[in-house]
Design a protein around this motif. Sequence first.
Motif, short mmCIF file in Angstrom:
data_model
loop_
_atom_site.label_atom_id
_atom_site.label_comp_id
_atom_site.label_asym_id
_atom_site.label_seq_id
_atom_site.Cartn_x
_atom_site.Cartn_y
_atom_site.Cartn_z
N VAL A 75 -51.24 -13.89 3.76
CA VAL A 75 -50.86 -12.49 2.96
C VAL A 75 -52.34 -12.08 3.10
N VAL A 76 -52.20 -10.66 3.49
CA VAL A 76 -53.16 -9.50 3.81
C VAL A 76 -52.89 -8.32 2.87
N ALA A 77 -53.87 -7.87 2.12
CA ALA A 77 -53.52 -6.83 1.30
C ALA A 77 -53.55 -5.39 2.31
N GLU A 78 -52.69 -4.59 1.83
CA GLU A 78 -52.25 -3.53 2.67
C GLU A 78 -53.39 -2.40 2.79
N ARG A 79 -54.30 -2.36 1.79
CA ARG A 79 -55.40 -1.40 1.63
C ARG A 79 -56.75 -2.27 1.03
N LEU A 95 -61.46 -4.30 -2.63
CA LEU A 95 -61.16 -5.81 -2.68
C LEU A 95 -61.70 -6.59 -1.38
N LEU A 96 -61.78 -7.93 -1.90
CA LEU A 96 -62.55 -8.69 -0.82
C LEU A 96 -62.22 -10.13 -1.43
N GLY A 97 -62.49 -11.05 -0.32
CA GLY A 97 -62.33 -12.38 -0.60
C GLY A 97 -60.70 -12.77 -0.85
N ASP A 98 -60.32 -13.56 -1.79
CA ASP A 98 -59.30 -13.80 -1.98
C ASP A 98 -58.16 -12.66 -2.47
N GLY A 155 -61.50 -19.17 5.27
CA GLY A 155 -61.57 -18.46 3.77
C GLY A 155 -62.78 -18.02 3.27
N LEU A 156 -63.77 -18.95 3.34
CA LEU A 156 -65.15 -18.72 2.98
C LEU A 156 -65.91 -17.55 3.67
N ASN A 157 -65.50 -18.18 5.16
CA ASN A 157 -66.03 -17.16 6.29
C ASN A 157 -65.68 -15.86 5.91
N SER A 158 -64.42 -15.66 5.71
CA SER A 158 -63.85 -14.25 5.46
C SER A 158 -64.49 -13.64 4.32
N ALA A 159 -64.62 -14.20 3.22
CA ALA A 159 -65.15 -13.59 2.04
C ALA A 159 -66.62 -13.27 2.13
N ILE A 160 -67.36 -14.22 2.70
CA ILE A 160 -68.96 -14.01 2.45
C ILE A 160 -69.05 -12.67 3.64
N GLN A 161 -68.38 -12.55 4.90
CA GLN A 161 -68.43 -11.38 5.67
C GLN A 161 -67.93 -10.12 5.06
N THR A 188 -65.49 2.93 5.94
CA THR A 188 -65.58 2.15 7.16
C THR A 188 -65.34 0.83 6.68
N TYR A 189 -65.40 0.53 5.60
CA TYR A 189 -65.20 -1.17 5.22
C TYR A 189 -63.92 -1.46 5.40
N GLU A 190 -62.70 -1.01 5.21
CA GLU A 190 -61.58 -1.34 5.58
C GLU A 190 -61.13 -1.34 6.94
N PRO A 191 -61.42 -0.39 7.86
CA PRO A 191 -61.07 -0.67 9.24
C PRO A 191 -61.80 -1.72 9.94
N GLU A 192 -62.93 -1.93 9.35
CA GLU A 192 -63.96 -2.99 10.14
C GLU A 192 -63.47 -4.32 9.77
N ARG A 193 -63.05 -4.64 8.49
CA ARG A 193 -62.95 -5.93 7.81
C ARG A 193 -61.49 -6.45 7.80
N ARG A 194 -60.48 -5.50 7.51
CA ARG A 194 -58.96 -5.75 7.40
C ARG A 194 -58.50 -6.55 8.80
N PRO A 195 -58.90 -5.55 9.85
CA PRO A 195 -58.23 -6.48 11.21
C PRO A 195 -58.87 -7.83 11.47
#
Length: 325
Positions: free
Chosen positions: A29-33, A41-44, A56-62, A86-93
């Motif tokens: 599951v990935v949040a739409e925004r 929103l970040l982490g879980d 999971g932890l890799n993603s949350a820390i970054q 710029t947070y969302e377009p960098e991290r969501r993909p």
Amino acid sequence: MIADLRTALGLADHPLDVHVITRWSIEGVVAERFRHGRVFLLGDAAHRHPPTGGLGLNSAIQDAANLAWKLAAVLHGHAAEGLLDTYEPERRPVTARNVERSVENALNHLVAGEAVGITPDAGADANWRRIRRLWSGLPEDEAHARQVRRLIASQSMEFDEHNIEYGYTYTSTAVVPDGTAVPANPDPIRIYQPAARPGHPLPHAWLDAPDGRRLSVHDLVRPGCFLLITGEDGQAWCKAAATLPTSVPVDAVRLGHLDGDFLDPRSAWTRNRGHDRGGAVLVRPDRFIAWRAHTASPTPEQDLTAALDQILGTGSSKGPADDQD
């Protein structure tokens, strides 16, 4: 459930009370925004997936590393609020790919187990007989053993997915492209190819300090500060960084094999920097390359100022995020 607990934990007749039973499903599951107004929103809260691959932890820390310096820059007046877009377009993909890989890793476990032939209903004796077929050496088991070994070997996509763990890149207005193509990669999952290209993570290289210490180039990036790394002949870039008409802190160092503020004894940085002796790269506080000059410039202060204006959103040009409410 209580009988299973006693068997698994070896608790015999010890009293047990079951208070809650929950169910867990393999899902991605990935949040739409990742941002709505002042809420991020970040982490879980932003992504959920199986634990296979340990992403999971890799993603949350970054997520946190990406967002923290941007929040600090805006709150300290170093950047426009548009930097937060710029947070969302960098991290969501990146996190979406991590979710996809985690689900694929989990399914790969199931496929490998099915190939061995182990099932919960077969019983221990039958399952052990099927496992022993892998090393029986009998001609009739050879094809079966070969197929199972191939499926187990495919799990290197989980245990050695170095490019997923560290080779991900960012594309946003907080990165200034330099016109170079993404390096070709024969295996975009297992093989990480270091490159000091805008949008890429800062490549590691061991350096020799003037006092004899050995340190990583990552250690030169101070919290909340940009780092300008130049080649051996980058004195003009360093001088320009010291006189920039911006409030954001920028450190500057020269790196080279035989000359510089820090030495590159194994030419590891020189191999990956992607510019000549007079060029430079600008590293963001989260240790991602933000900008690169392939060679010396007659107007280094102007070039650096323009790069920082785009990255921090303090210039006159508008990026896509500036048109959003």
